[in-house]
Enzyme design. Structure first.
Site, short mmCIF file in Angstrom:
data_model
loop_
_atom_site.label_atom_id
_atom_site.label_comp_id
_atom_site.label_asym_id
_atom_site.label_seq_id
_atom_site.Cartn_x
_atom_site.Cartn_y
_atom_site.Cartn_z
N ARG A 68 65.44 63.51 -82.46
CA ARG A 68 65.83 61.85 -82.40
C ARG A 68 66.74 61.30 -81.46
O ARG A 68 66.67 60.06 -81.29
CB ARG A 68 66.09 61.46 -83.99
CG ARG A 68 64.91 61.13 -84.83
CD ARG A 68 65.26 60.83 -86.15
NE ARG A 68 66.04 61.96 -86.69
CZ ARG A 68 66.17 62.40 -88.08
NH1 ARG A 68 65.72 61.39 -88.82
NH2 ARG A 68 66.61 63.05 -88.39
N LYS A 213 64.17 92.99 -85.34
CA LYS A 213 65.41 93.65 -84.92
C LYS A 213 64.81 95.14 -84.67
O LYS A 213 63.95 95.68 -85.42
CB LYS A 213 66.14 93.77 -86.33
CG LYS A 213 66.80 92.28 -86.49
CD LYS A 213 67.67 92.47 -87.76
CE LYS A 213 68.23 91.35 -88.29
NZ LYS A 213 69.50 90.94 -87.65
N GLU A 247 76.46 89.86 -96.70
CA GLU A 247 76.93 88.94 -95.55
C GLU A 247 78.42 88.92 -96.10
O GLU A 247 78.84 88.43 -97.30
CB GLU A 247 76.30 87.64 -95.39
CG GLU A 247 74.99 87.78 -94.78
CD GLU A 247 74.34 86.54 -94.56
OE1 GLU A 247 74.38 86.19 -93.34
OE2 GLU A 247 73.72 85.86 -95.58
N ASP A 266 65.93 82.56 -99.94
CA ASP A 266 66.44 82.58 -98.50
C ASP A 266 66.22 84.17 -97.98
O ASP A 266 66.01 84.31 -96.70
CB ASP A 266 67.99 82.32 -98.42
CG ASP A 266 68.73 82.11 -97.10
OD1 ASP A 266 67.74 81.59 -96.17
OD2 ASP A 266 69.52 82.46 -96.84
N HIS A 271 63.03 88.47 -95.90
CA HIS A 271 63.47 89.79 -95.16
C HIS A 271 63.48 91.18 -96.03
O HIS A 271 63.19 92.18 -95.64
CB HIS A 271 65.01 89.56 -94.87
CG HIS A 271 65.16 88.30 -93.97
ND1 HIS A 271 64.30 87.84 -93.04
CD2 HIS A 271 66.34 87.31 -94.04
CE1 HIS A 271 64.86 86.68 -92.69
NE2 HIS A 271 66.01 86.42 -93.10
N LYS A 369 76.11 86.33 -100.28
CA LYS A 369 77.03 85.62 -99.09
C LYS A 369 78.64 86.03 -99.83
O LYS A 369 78.67 86.26 -100.92
CB LYS A 369 76.88 84.17 -99.24
CG LYS A 369 75.69 83.59 -98.74
CD LYS A 369 75.58 83.32 -97.38
CE LYS A 369 74.20 82.89 -97.06
NZ LYS A 369 73.75 83.11 -95.79
C1 BG6 Z 1 68.46 83.95 -92.20
C2 BG6 Z 1 69.14 83.34 -93.56
O1 BG6 Z 1 67.24 84.18 -92.58
O2 BG6 Z 1 69.32 85.27 -92.05
C3 BG6 Z 1 70.72 83.25 -93.39
O3 BG6 Z 1 68.54 82.06 -93.92
C4 BG6 Z 1 71.57 84.46 -93.05
O4 BG6 Z 1 71.18 82.73 -94.82
C5 BG6 Z 1 70.56 84.99 -91.96
O5 BG6 Z 1 72.48 84.30 -92.76
C6 BG6 Z 1 71.22 86.39 -91.47
O6 BG6 Z 1 70.50 86.67 -90.54
P1 BG6 Z 1 71.37 88.15 -89.65
O7 BG6 Z 1 70.30 88.43 -88.51
O8 BG6 Z 1 72.50 87.69 -89.26
O9 BG6 Z 1 71.50 89.24 -90.77
#
Ligand code: BG6
Length: 517
Positions: A68, A213, A247, A266, A271, A369
């Site tokens: 935008r 990865k 994390e 998420d 993942h 988190k």
């Molecule tokens: C993302 C999530 O898919 O992966 C995030 O939406 C997360 O919340 C991130 O922080 C982590 O990715 P990586 O590669 O740092 O483990």
């Protein structure tokens, strides 16, 4: 029987598999929607620069940003340059940059603005003429899901999704989609229908960046290129599997995106379930995308969440606490987060796989988190030997054998087994045998997004989940999400710890415990 080595020139087709030849994308360009967002700035633009600096992009590669802001080409160049210098993996080089910068363009507009999309279509044609992009364009949707349908519709309406030129010539058009891909099975089916009504499935590349990865791809190498793991990779020997993605960061500036989504949607839905599929699937007959995905889908179809969910799942929200020497605020104090929200920042669940190989082996998945540290790993924990000719005192410090695939950081594989402690007594204790990428290889691993963007340009779809996989993953998780939606507030856990007490109880009641990586 060992297979004789046919020698390098025995079969000329082998040359196609020559791993020394770089895989370079053919004439093409990319349009990024949502180019001013966090993901584009931190990951996509740096990855594109890294590909350019490794010489893997075609000479006339053209990158068009759509957003935008009222930006000139120069504004966009400055923005991309900042993103690249801040986050690219390879060193900044003026020559690489100036070649890449020549192909940068920006189109200003909103996602419901027909005229802006017509401008974009005209620009792509012009770029095909002047930069030799050959009509081949990938459209990267790095936008919130509520905009997917709009953008897809616009690409269709403006003719940009057509796989053929007006004169009937060949070109390719692909769409790359970022998660979240829906928020449950029903919405994912709807989204897939929208996408597939415009782009055929083989032109859709759904990103799960964990599959990009190196260590995740190494699961396939570890399992299927060796003979020592596969014979014990089953319920006869394995007690349970733990898949952890922890994390240490909090929500930071992402509170707006995260609220209403939460840790399970998420991370677990995509993942962690993908990691489970790679760890648990049967050997594919080849690594062609079709064969690989067929095996993943098969194991996902056999996977279900174990009930009762009050015992087999856990969820939590972080409160203030010390993370190492740093004081972290609680979730409810994070800017932009609704303090009344029940969105979880920690989620754990127990899955089972109804197959001959895995029946009876729980797969414990957890993510969160603000946990103790940043680590992603898959631990296959073995059963104890049925009989051990030791006294109890001799094996006090011996736990279960384990194979631990360390996805990040300190990428590698670790084997834990018992060994005699040196000395005159007979004491057996856990020791580790450790393979580390850093020590074993001189090559640096590319970033996940480099690999995935290149694969999309090369039409190599192995590392992209199909619509069926996405929908099946939701099917596995939906019952847990529905249970949580009725179950009130999540538990709490202090920042810097390993999740709420309920997560620990979840394993304790099974006579097990989470690893503290
Ligand atoms: C993302 C999530 O898919 O992966 C995030 O939406 C997360 O919340 C991130 O922080 C982590 O990715 P990586 O590669 O740092 O483990």
């Amino acid at each position: 029987m060992t297979r004789p080595n046919p020698g390098p020139s025995a079969n000329p087709l082998r040359a196609l598999d020559d791993t020394r030849l770089p895989r370079i994308a053919g004439p093409s360009g990319m349009v990024i929607f949502g180019v001013t967002g966090d993901l584009a700035r931190k990951k996509l633009l740096p990855a594109i620069y890294d590909l350019a600096s490794r010489g893997l992009l075609p000479a006339g590669f053209t990158l068009v940003g759509f957003g935008r802001r009222q930006w000139s080409k120069q504004d966009f160049e400055d923005y991309v340059r900042d993103a690249v210098t801040a986050s690219a993996r390879t060193e900044f080089n003026e020559n690489v940059w100036s070649r890449l910068a020549e192909g940068l363009q920006f189109v200003s507009g909103a996602f419901d603005d027909d005229a802006a999309f017509d401008n974009l279509a005209a620009l792509l044609e012009q770029m095909d003429e002047v930069r030799g992009t050959g009509g081949n364009w990938a459209f990267y949707l790095s936008v919130p899901p509520e905009h997917f349908a709009n953008v897809i519709h616009q690409l269709d309406r403006s003719g940009m999704a057509d796989q053929h030129t007006a004169q009937g010539g060949n070109r390719w058009r692909r769409v790359i989609i970022e998660k979240p891909f829906g928020h449950d099975k029903a919405s994912a089916v709807e989204l897939n229908a929208v996408v597939n009504s415009v782009f055929p499935e083989n032109s859709v590349f759904r990103i799960d960046h964990y599959l990009g990865k190196e260590t995740v791809q190494n699961i396939l190498a570890l399992r299927f290129s060796n003979e020592m793991f596969e014979p014990v990779w089953n319920s006869h020997y394995i007690d349970h599997v733990q898949i952890t993605m922890a994390e240490d960061i909090g929500l930071g500036g992402r509170a707006g995106y995260y609220d209403g989504i939460g840790a399970a949607r998420d991370v677990i839905q995509n993942h962690l379930i993908q990691l489970l599929a790679l760890v648990a699937m049967e050997e594919p007959t080849s690594f062609s995308p079709r064969r690989l995905k067929a095996e993943k889908l098969k194991v996902l179809r056999a996977t279900t969440a174990v009930e009762p969910f009050d015992r087999t799942t856990a969820r939590g929200q972080y409160t203030a606490g010390w993370q190492g020497s740093e004081y972290a605020v609680g979730l409810r104090e994070e800017e932009g987060f609704d303090p009344e929200s029940t969105t979880e920042t920690f989620a754990a669940c127990t899955l089972q796989i109804n197959s001959r190989r895995w029946a009876g082996v729980p797969f414990y998945l957890r993510t969160g988190k603000r946990l103790g540290r940043r680590v992603t790993e898959i631990a296959l924990v073995f059963k104890r030997p049925p009989y051990q000719p030791f006294t109890e005192g001799q094996t006090n410090l011996l736990t279960n054998n384990a194979v631990i695939i360390r996805v990040q950081p300190d990428e590698g594989v670790l084997m834990r087994f018992g060994s005699k402690v040196p000395g005159s007594s007979f004491e057996v204790r856990d020791v580790n045998m450790d393979f580390s990428y850093d020590e074993a290889f001189t090559e640096q691993s590319p970033e996940a997004y480099e690999r995935l963007i290149l694969d999309a340009l090369l039409d190599e779809s192995s590392l992209f989940p199909t619509n069926d996989e996405v929908e099946r993953s939701w099917e596995i998780l939906d019952p847990v999400l529905e249970y949580w939606a009725e179950a009130g507030r999540p538990d709490e856990y202090a920042a810097g710890t390993w999740g709420p007490q309920s997560a620990h109880r979840m394993l304790e009641q099974d006579g097990r415990e989470w690893r503290r990586p």
